[in-house]
Enzyme design. Structure first.
Site, PDB file in Angstrom:
ATOM      1  N   GLU A 232      58.924  -2.181  52.165  1.00  0.00           N
ATOM      2  CA  GLU A 232      59.004  -3.188  51.121  1.00  0.00           C
ATOM      3  C   GLU A 232      58.194  -4.443  51.413  1.00  0.00           C
ATOM      4  OE1 GLU A 232      60.344  -2.665  48.275  1.00  0.00           O
ATOM      5  OE2 GLU A 232      61.095  -0.688  48.849  1.00  0.00           O
ATOM      6  N   ASP A 250      55.539  -6.191  38.394  1.00  0.00           N
ATOM      7  CA  ASP A 250      56.085  -4.869  38.086  1.00  0.00           C
ATOM      8  C   ASP A 250      56.983  -4.867  36.857  1.00  0.00           C
ATOM      9  OD1 ASP A 250      58.224  -6.263  39.117  1.00  0.00           O
ATOM     10  OD2 ASP A 250      58.892  -4.678  40.479  1.00  0.00           O
ATOM     11  N   THR A 255      60.899 -11.260  42.121  1.00  0.00           N
ATOM     12  CA  THR A 255      61.476 -10.402  43.159  1.00  0.00           C
ATOM     13  C   THR A 255      61.689 -11.271  44.384  1.00  0.00           C
ATOM     14  OG1 THR A 255      60.457  -8.359  42.369  1.00  0.00           O
ATOM     15  CG2 THR A 255      61.025  -8.458  44.696  1.00  0.00           C
TER      16      THR A 255
END
Length: 446
Positions: A232, A250, A255
């Site tokens: 990640e 995305d 995020t």
């Protein structure tokens, strides 16, 4: 979970990404045409088990030959299933073994703690109870037995919960692959790890010594965090990610944090709400109204200054603890509980956790529940007498197939050159040293 920032960049450059207690006494009859089976393959818990081979997960595994059995001669007892999100519940089907419930209730809960009864009877007679036209909703559904129909305990072959999609007020993450807001899952002796009997065979030879303790071992849990972080964050330093925040393009908004909490998928909102309950005047609390509005979208509306507030909050130990707790509540604990119920060790527990992190814990084909179901169609898990290595091979095959259906996940190296490599080495307990590659980069622990 967000996709690796390194992978996102490569895909974006290639143009591969697209934005993305009232008691109701129910009737018993035929299934409504719109009912969907919600419980199969979901994490299950129980008040007790008669033996390790009769765990709660057996009642929701889709195999009519396996069953849950409670401790004998004790009332009350219960079995509960976590649907992964709040759903309207319209039907429950119980297929009892000889030990049935004479008096029992069907209850729903949004959080696994506060229960509402939607069906009750004091005249159960065993066999199959097909309860339709129920009216309730919840993320958790349980059978709560208050009086046994035999001298033994309670035993259920099939505990099936039917309903429709998540309620309109739920985070959109519960309605699409990749995310789902989670409530606490009670982990305890009711979800035991099956013994390694002759019927639960390890065909690979573990490296190192001893059978290991699984991810309950803090050192093994830290290894799991490092493995996820390599995919990640392109780094083994997962603790450096508490302050991380960006929009990686995305379609999920911001995020952030150690597990990629997203403003567009519900789990960031859950985190900030949990943090605000602990520290009401925290830097992120003023953004809660905006977070609720942007949930389900890529929008930043009302979030001006939010990244700076996140970085400031990350200096607060209460916020880092909240991130840890939400990670465990949403992903780690449910994954490990289900893996233990299926009889797999540290590698399998990590494989479940990593899949739940990326795909979400829902029952859809490309979510964790669907991946596990596909694997079980190919091989039995150890808890059902299968080979651990054969079952994990089937699980990783199903996981890679699910990843290839989505452009942002189409690089399967986190499976093929990491988890599958450990499996081929026979390292079922994640003994160090570990070496692997993700997205072409090499990593080592130990």
């Amino acid at each position: 979970m967000h996709v690796s920032r390194r992978l996102i960049g490569a895909l974006a450059a290639a143009g591969a990404l697209m934005a993305i207690p009232l008691v109701v006494w129910a009737n018993v009859g035929a299934e409504a045409a719109t009912d969907t089976l919600l419980s199969q393959g979901r994490p299950a818990t129980a008040s007790s088990v008669e033996s390790e081979e009769l765990s709660a997960g057996n009642a929701v595994d889709g195999d009519g030959r396996t069953r849950w059995g409670s401790e004998e001669g004790v009332d009350p007892q219960w079995i509960a299933v976590d649907l992964g999100a709040v759903h309207p519940v319209t039907r429950v089907r119980l297929r009892w073994e000889t030990a049935y419930g004479k008096a029992y209730e069907i209850q729903t809960s949004p959080d696994g703690e506060n229960w509402k009864t939607i069906y009750g009877t004091t005249s159960g007679d065993g066999g199959t109870d097909d309860l339709t036209r129920l009216s309730g909703e919840g993320r958790f559904v349980r059978m709560y037995g208050s009086a046994r129909g035999t001298k033994w305990g309670y035993s259920i072959f099939d505990f099936e919960v039917y309903g429709t999609g998540p309620t309109a007020g739920d985070p959109p993450s519960a309605r699409k692959p990749g995310r789902a807001s989670q409530a606490p899952l009670v982990i305890g002796s009711d979800v035991p790890r099956p013994s390694r009997s002759a019927a639960t065979t390890r065909t690979a030879t573990p490296t190192g010594s001893g059978a290991g303790t699984g991810l309950a071992d803090p050192a093994k849990k830290d290894i799991a965090m490092q493995l996820v972080s390599s995919a990640e964050n392109s780094s083994l330093d997962w603790k450096a990610q508490y302050k991380y925040i960006e929009d990686i393009g995305d379609g999920r908004g911001y995020t952030a944090g150690i597990i990629g909490f997203c403003s567009g998928t519900g789990d960031m909102l859950d985190l900030v709400e949990a943090y605000t309950q602990r520290v009401p005047g925290n830097p992120l609390a003023p953004f809660l109204p905006a977070l609720r509005k942007v949930n389900g979208s890529a929008s930043h509306a009302g979030l001006d200054g939010f990244p700076a507030a996140w970085a400031k909050a990350a200096a607060d130990p209460q916020f880092t603890k909240a991130q840890d707790d939400e990670r465990d509540r949403v992903y780690f604990n449910p994954a490990v509980a289900q893996a233990k119920a299926d009889g797999v060790g540290a590698l399998g527990q990590f494989a479940y956790y990593d899949a739940m992190v990326m795909h979400g814990p829902g029952p859809d084909a490309d979510s964790f529940g669907g991946i596990r179901k596909a694997a079980m169609a190919k091989a039995k898990p150890p808890a059902q007498g299968g080979s651990e290595s054969a079952y994990l091979t089937a699980f990783l095959d199903a996981r890679a197939a699910a990843m290839r259906t989505e452009a942002a996940h189409s690089d399967t190296s986190r499976v093929d050159t990491a988890q599958r490599q450990f499996l081929q080495q026979g390292n079922l307990d994640l003994h160090t040293p570990l070496t692997w590659k993700v997205y072409g980069e090499s990593y080592r622990i130990g």
